[in-house]
Design a protein around this motif. Structure first.
Motif, PDB file in Angstrom:
ATOM      1  N   GLN A 151     -11.569   3.904   0.686  1.00 47.66           N
ATOM      2  CA  GLN A 151     -11.795   3.262   1.983  1.00 47.66           C
ATOM      3  C   GLN A 151     -12.012   1.760   1.825  1.00 47.66           C
ATOM      4  OE1 GLN A 151     -14.784   5.381   4.237  1.00 47.66           O
ATOM      5  NE2 GLN A 151     -13.489   7.179   4.465  1.00 47.66           N
ATOM      6  N   GLY A 197      -2.055   1.726  -3.314  1.00 40.78           N
ATOM      7  CA  GLY A 197      -2.445   1.956  -1.927  1.00 40.78           C
ATOM      8  C   GLY A 197      -3.210   3.253  -1.759  1.00 40.78           C
ATOM      9  N   ALA A 198      -2.796   4.288  -2.482  1.00 40.46           N
ATOM     10  CA  ALA A 198      -3.504   5.568  -2.419  1.00 40.46           C
ATOM     11  C   ALA A 198      -4.929   5.424  -2.942  1.00 40.46           C
ATOM     12  CB  ALA A 198      -2.737   6.624  -3.211  1.00 40.46           C
ATOM     13  N   ASN A 211      -6.996   3.649  -0.310  1.00 41.72           N
ATOM     14  CA  ASN A 211      -7.258   4.555   0.803  1.00 41.72           C
ATOM     15  C   ASN A 211      -8.354   5.561   0.447  1.00 41.72           C
ATOM     16  OD1 ASN A 211      -6.494   5.646   3.494  1.00 41.72           O
ATOM     17  ND2 ASN A 211      -5.907   7.442   2.280  1.00 41.72           N
ATOM     18  N   HIS A 226     -10.188  -2.082   2.107  1.00 45.01           N
ATOM     19  CA  HIS A 226      -9.071  -2.750   2.778  1.00 45.01           C
ATOM     20  C   HIS A 226      -8.149  -3.397   1.738  1.00 45.01           C
ATOM     21  CE1 HIS A 226      -9.977  -7.028   2.200  1.00 45.01           C
ATOM     22  NE2 HIS A 226     -11.256  -6.782   2.465  1.00 45.01           N
ATOM     23  N   THR A 285       0.816  -1.216   0.000  1.00 49.81           N
ATOM     24  CA  THR A 285       0.000   0.000   0.000  1.00 49.81           C
ATOM     25  C   THR A 285       0.851   1.268   0.000  1.00 49.81           C
ATOM     26  OG1 THR A 285      -0.141  -0.092   2.425  1.00 49.81           O
ATOM     27  CG2 THR A 285      -1.933  -1.117   1.174  1.00 49.81           C
ATOM     28  N   ASP A 286       2.140   1.120  -0.270  1.00 50.99           N
ATOM     29  CA  ASP A 286       3.036   2.277  -0.222  1.00 50.99           C
ATOM     30  C   ASP A 286       3.202   2.952  -1.576  1.00 50.99           C
ATOM     31  OD1 ASP A 286       4.343   0.087  -1.290  1.00 50.99           O
ATOM     32  OD2 ASP A 286       6.305   0.629  -0.472  1.00 50.99           O
TER      33      ASP A 286
END
Length: 299
Positions: free
Chosen positions: A211, A204-205, A208, A213, A199-200
């Motif tokens: 919302q 991942g963005a 996020n 998982h 998620t880096d």
């Protein structure tokens, strides 16, 4: 004929479609024209601002920049959008007698080391062990001798070898096996665990922002190949694992959910270089004959 350059939102699409009209390869022409139609319709649907379109270009650029020899962010993006699974599902319909296929995932990026039957593919990992046994079969249940079974998985902490240079040696959690005269293969490993996808980066963005998982249920990856048969890319999922009903990459198929059975036999454990108790998963992987090999000879 002189082509106008005074386009509106509909005539522009027609002009781009026309520009591909003389593409020599029919399949390439089909793809380019379909892509143009759908992409233009998408833009008309959302009507992005100039700033939003620039942000989209920046996002795709960042996705490419996150890719390297040990990580494929574009595959990860395809996975979380469900595109990878859609491609697999459409192609799976062409091999109805084979084991169900599922996504490749972003971590099949290094060659698995050749191993002997019964080897521990995760010798550098701690955690409870399992024995995976299986056979590669034809749809009629006949063994396929000499098939190649490529295996890879994360460790019990949710990391693949390429994610932890200096911690896991390259090749840990991976193995390349050849089936025997019964079409059989077997290997030892750590019991798979559920884990989050990376998620880096841009993916991942995206998760996020939505919302969502990032978690995947516990699984082991397989690619099975044999001359005269269609390649199979699949998983086995551990029955009872969290996230079976909400895999971040939509890859779970019920036919691939496998029960890992506890074996308490000290004799069986010793025979496989294990300590009692240990988990056992036994699977069949069925390959579809390739069209060329299954076609009737011409008379």
């Amino acid at each position: 004929m002189t082509m106008t350059t005074d386009f509106d939102s509909s005539t522009l699409t027609a002009a781009v479609l026309d520009s591909f009209e003389h593409t020599p390869d029919p399949r390439t022409k089909q793809i380019l024209q379909s892509l143009t139609r759908h992409l233009h319709d998408f833009v008309r649907d959302i009507e992005p601002s100039i700033e939003e379109w620039g942000a989209a270009i920046d996002y795709l650029t960042a996705t490419g920049q996150k890719c390297d020899d040990t990580r494929q962010e574009f595959i990860l993006l395809s996975d979380v959008l469900g595109v990878s699974m859609l491609v697999e599902t459409l192609n799976d319909a062409e091999t109805p007698d084979a084991t169900d296929a599922t996504v490749l995932g972003p971590f099949h990026v290094v060659a698995s080391p050749p191993r002997d039957a019964g080897d521990d593919v995760s010798a550098a990992s701690d955690g409870p062990r399992c024995l995976v046994t299986g056979r590669v079969l034809t749809p009629a249940g006949e063994p396929i001798v000499g098939a190649t079974v490529d295996v890879w998985q994360a460790d019990t902490h949710g990391f693949y070898d390429v994610q932890q240079p200096g911690i896991q040696p390259l090749g840990n959690g991976r193995g390349l096996f050849t089936t025997d005269a019964d079409g059989a293969f077997r290997f030892v490993s750590v019991v798979p665990s559920y884990y989050p996808i990376p998620t880096d980066g841009p993916v991942g963005a995206l998760l996020n922002a939505a919302q969502r998982h990032p978690n995947r249920p516990a699984h082991i990856h397989f690619i099975v190949t044999a001359p005269g048969f269609e390649d199979l890319t699949t998983h086995i999922f551990v029955a009872g694992s969290p996230y079976l009903d909400s895999d971040a990459v939509f890859a779970v198929k019920q036919s691939l959910v496998t029960t890992f059975v506890t074996n308490t036999s000290a004799e069986d454990a010793a025979a496989n270089g294990l300590q009692s108790p240990f988990e056992v998963a036994d699977i069949d992987l069925v390959l579809q004959p390739s069209p060329a090999s299954s076609a009737s000879p011409e008379s």
